[in-house]
Motif scaffolding. Structure first.
Motif: not given
Length: 303
Positions: A268, A287, A291
């Motif tokens: 990420w 996204t 996270q």
């Protein structure tokens, strides 16, 4: 013969005749620099043996929008004016320069407003709301770059309890059935948190009780952040641990790679990180979600 041929060639005019009717006339083909200048400040009306440009508030404003100043306009036009600039044109330029920028228009997707200045200041500086692009318009008004729905969801996700308002600024609660549904969805999103799914059956009394009993965690100090990263991310190099520190302390964008318990590798680019014990919780723009990953599972942290 050469002299006769040269006399037949049109000579580019380096200057113009400026009239009190806010026109500029070039009696012949204009020189390239002259044409460029007049095209920036005025609108060309005719071409041919003589070219005519007309000045207007809109054309002068266009030049100011491009970065030209009052002084530059008067100086540049004065240089190419055959008989000087007429007073009406000088007045037009000075008046438009005086008014230029008297109001500023910025694009926003929605606004956040409230009566508590302290609460609005807290929301504006909340690191987990950075993706909304919040900025202060007034002590009780914030502008958001995100849509109303996205802004509502983000505020609820971090524990606030906003309501939507219509174009007239009046809250929509109770106006129609859809508003009631939106309110119930807000309650479920607030109570869902990160540890479980939203509960759609929560009553207003239950929600109020939960909010009153909710204690916000104290922010970690710089030393606490450094200690947690050093304790739980010892597998990383000093530079990588420093990158995680900057991700948490200053929200700096950081590329993070982790080897999860199921042996899969996840990658990420994260922003606005926070630590929850040994867990890194950070926003992932790709996204459009948060996270969560244990510090001990992180294998890379690069800027």
């Amino acid at each position: 013969m050469v002299v006769a041929a040269e006399g037949m060639l049109a000579v580019a005019c380096p200057s113009a005749l400026f009239g009190a009717d806010l026109t500029a006339v070039v009696p012949g083909p204009p020189a390239a620099e002259l044409a460029r200048l007049l095209d920036r400040v005025a609108d060309r009306e005719t071409r041919g043996t003589a070219s005519v440009w007309r000045f207007s508030p809109g054309s002068v404003r266009r030049a100011l929008d491009e970065g030209l100043t009052e002084g530059q306009l008067l100086s540049d036009l004065g240089t190419v004016a055959h008989d000087g600039l007429p007073q009406p044109l000088e007045y037009l330029i000075k008046d438009m320069a005086r008014r230029h920028g008297e109001v500023c228009v910025a694009e926003v997707a929605c606004v956040v407003r409230g009566h508590d200045e302290g609460l609005l200041a807290e929301i504006a500086s909340h690191r987990k709301l950075a993706r909304l692009g919040l900025r202060v318009l007034a002590p009780t008004v914030l502008a958001s770059d995100a849509s109303l729905a996205t802004t509502l969801a983000a505020l609820r996700e971090v524990g606030y309890s906003p309501v939507a308002a219509g174009g007239d600024g009046i809250p929509v609660i109770g106006r129609d059935a859809r508003s009631v549904v939106q309110a119930s969805q807000a309650a479920s999103s607030v109570t869902g948190g990160r540890s479980g799914k939203p509960q759609a059956t929560l009553s207003a009394q239950e929600l109020a009780g939960w909010l009153l009993g909710r204690a916000l965690p104290e922010p970690l100090s710089e030393l606490q952040v450094q200690a947690l990263i050093a304790k739980h991310a010892g597998q990383l190099s000093g530079t990588e641990r420093f990158n995680l520190y900057n991700l948490v302390q200053y929200g700096l964008s950081t590329y993070v790679e982790a080897r999860l318990d199921d042996k899969t590798t996840r990658r990420w680019t994260l922003e606005n990180g926070e630590l929850d014990g040994d867990v890194l919780d950070a926003w992932c723009p790709a996204t459009d979600s948060y996270q969560r990953v244990r510090l001990s599972l992180i294998t890379k942290a690069r800027r």
